[in-house]
Motif scaffolding. Structure first.
Motif, PDB file in Angstrom:
ATOM      1  N   THR A  32       0.845  -1.194   0.000  1.00  0.00           N
ATOM      2  CA  THR A  32       0.000   0.000   0.000  1.00  0.00           C
ATOM      3  C   THR A  32       0.880   1.244   0.000  1.00  0.00           C
ATOM      4  OG1 THR A  32      -0.113   0.135   2.415  1.00  0.00           O
ATOM      5  CG2 THR A  32      -1.814  -1.173   1.303  1.00  0.00           C
ATOM      6  N   GLN A  53      -3.588   3.246   0.185  1.00  0.00           N
ATOM      7  CA  GLN A  53      -4.251   2.691  -0.988  1.00  0.00           C
ATOM      8  C   GLN A  53      -3.453   1.529  -1.547  1.00  0.00           C
ATOM      9  OE1 GLN A  53      -5.455   5.663  -3.761  1.00  0.00           O
ATOM     10  NE2 GLN A  53      -6.095   4.207  -5.342  1.00  0.00           N
ATOM     11  N   CYS A  54      -4.147   0.485  -1.949  1.00  0.00           N
ATOM     12  CA  CYS A  54      -3.504  -0.702  -2.509  1.00  0.00           C
ATOM     13  C   CYS A  54      -2.911  -0.372  -3.872  1.00  0.00           C
ATOM     14  CB  CYS A  54      -4.522  -1.826  -2.614  1.00  0.00           C
ATOM     15  SG  CYS A  54      -3.833  -3.364  -3.271  1.00  0.00           S
ATOM     16  N   THR A  55      -1.692  -0.863  -4.136  1.00  0.00           N
ATOM     17  CA  THR A  55      -1.028  -0.619  -5.426  1.00  0.00           C
ATOM     18  C   THR A  55      -1.496  -1.564  -6.518  1.00  0.00           C
ATOM     19  OG1 THR A  55       0.787  -2.058  -4.713  1.00  0.00           O
ATOM     20  CG2 THR A  55       1.062   0.314  -4.372  1.00  0.00           C
ATOM     21  N   GLU A  66      -3.881  -2.653  -9.069  1.00  0.00           N
ATOM     22  CA  GLU A  66      -4.990  -1.985  -9.747  1.00  0.00           C
ATOM     23  C   GLU A  66      -6.259  -2.821  -9.751  1.00  0.00           C
ATOM     24  OE1 GLU A  66      -3.834  -0.685 -13.606  1.00  0.00           O
ATOM     25  OE2 GLU A  66      -2.296   0.704 -12.864  1.00  0.00           O
ATOM     26  N   ASN A 112      -7.130  -2.147  -5.620  1.00  0.00           N
ATOM     27  CA  ASN A 112      -7.287  -0.698  -5.441  1.00  0.00           C
ATOM     28  C   ASN A 112      -8.044  -0.320  -4.166  1.00  0.00           C
ATOM     29  OD1 ASN A 112      -6.664   1.897  -6.484  1.00  0.00           O
ATOM     30  ND2 ASN A 112      -8.778   2.144  -7.162  1.00  0.00           N
ATOM     31  N   HIS A 172      -8.975   1.042  -0.529  1.00  0.00           N
ATOM     32  CA  HIS A 172      -8.552   2.138   0.338  1.00  0.00           C
ATOM     33  C   HIS A 172      -8.692   1.701   1.797  1.00  0.00           C
ATOM     34  CE1 HIS A 172      -9.214   4.217  -3.439  1.00  0.00           C
ATOM     35  NE2 HIS A 172      -8.687   5.330  -2.944  1.00  0.00           N
TER      36      HIS A 172
END
Length: 312
Positions: A144, A154-156, A158, A161, A163
């Motif tokens: 994150t 936030q998660c990297t 995609e 994703n 929060h």
């Protein structure tokens, strides 16, 4: 208000998503910076005591290059406040900061600080702890990154994703009385003679009042008949809010859960007075809501004020 509740900052949560504005605030000469290393807070030793170490932005520029966490805490009038968070760098920090500064456990040092300083450090400690402990996504395990000025991770990934937001664990704490006595218990790991109020964490699907009644029943076997709200206290050790209550018991019958408490006893005011005077009883530290609950009950109908017996 209870200790850690005197935070003087306006949090300005609506400004956090504006990264450019946050950077402008950081670069202002008025900006002030707190420092937290793991669970320890930076304090400054002065001739008259201790204060929260509040660095000017220019003093903190080298520290900021090494920090694992940077969070905007809010502003006091035109002065923005930030905290820098570190892990595994205690020796480097001491070398950069010098002898006037020390890293201290806030639980042990808060009573020596002005209350607004303690509240600032508590808030800062909670935000740093959360950021350091949520560097990976609980949903998918990806790394994150910090956003919203340190108040969201936030998660990297995609595809995920997600929060993540700072969490606060809700705990109840209660002074239980019956007639002229209150119920205090102790855990085996506590110092000899220390007794405190009953406390425990809120469970899913419970109201706060239900948690009070359940904890009293589970730990002491006592059934409650009246529960009223007293006050609350931020308790960032590591991330709780203590919600305090007064309660009345139906009787003084005790059935102890020895996994939770080593002992629990009904104490009259005279027994508390005698125990404090002869040293056989110790109460929680004055920074805790546990102490305030006991103090307020004791003072409601005591020959002495508890402050006169404890010295604080």
């Amino acid at each position: 208000m209870n200790f850690f509740s005197h935070n003087p900052l306006n949090r300005f949560s609506e400004m956090r998503p504006d990264e450019a504005h946050m950077q402008q605030l950081w670069q202002q000469q008025e900006a002030r910076v707190l420092v937290v290393h793991e669970s320890l807070s930076l304090i400054k030793k002065t001739g008259s005591g201790k204060l929260a170490a509040v660095l000017r932005q220019q003093e903190a520029e080298d520290l900021a290059k090494l920090a694992q966490v940077q969070v905007y805490l809010g502003s006091e009038e035109v002065v923005p406040y930030f905290v820098l968070g570190f892990e595994g760098m205690e020796e480097q920090l001491q070398n950069l900061l010098g002898e006037d500064y020390a890293l201290a456990d806030l639980r042990m040092s808060a009573h020596e600080l002005p209350q607004p300083d303690g509240a600032l450090l508590a808030y800062a400690r909670g935000m740093v702890h959360w950021n350091l402990r949520h560097r990976f996504c609980a949903n998918c395990g990806s790394v994150t990154y910090s956003t919203n000025a340190g108040h969201v991770r936030q998660c990297t990934n995609e595809a995920c994703n997600l929060h993540h937001f700072p969490r606060t664990d809700t705990a109840i704490i209660v002074i239980i009385s019956e007639g002229d006595a209150c119920l205090l218990g102790r855990q085996a790991v506590w110092p000899n003679g220390m007794y405190a109020t009953i406390a425990g964490f809120l469970e899913p699907g419970e109201t706060l009042e239900q948690a009070v009644a359940r904890e009293a029943q589970e730990e002491t076997g006592v059934e409650l008949q009246k529960i009223t709200y007293h006050s609350s206290q931020p308790w960032p050790f590591p991330s709780s809010i203590m919600v305090g209550f007064n309660a009345e018991a139906r009787n003084r019958n005790l059935v102890l859960d020895n996994d939770e408490l080593e002992d629990a006893r009904w104490f009259t005011r005279k027994e508390i007075e005698a125990g404090l005077q002869d040293g056989t009883l110790r109460l929680p530290p004055p920074i805790s809501i546990a102490y305030r609950l006991i103090r307020d009950w004791f003072n409601a109908n005591g020959a002495y004020k508890l402050e006169e017996l404890t010295g604080y």
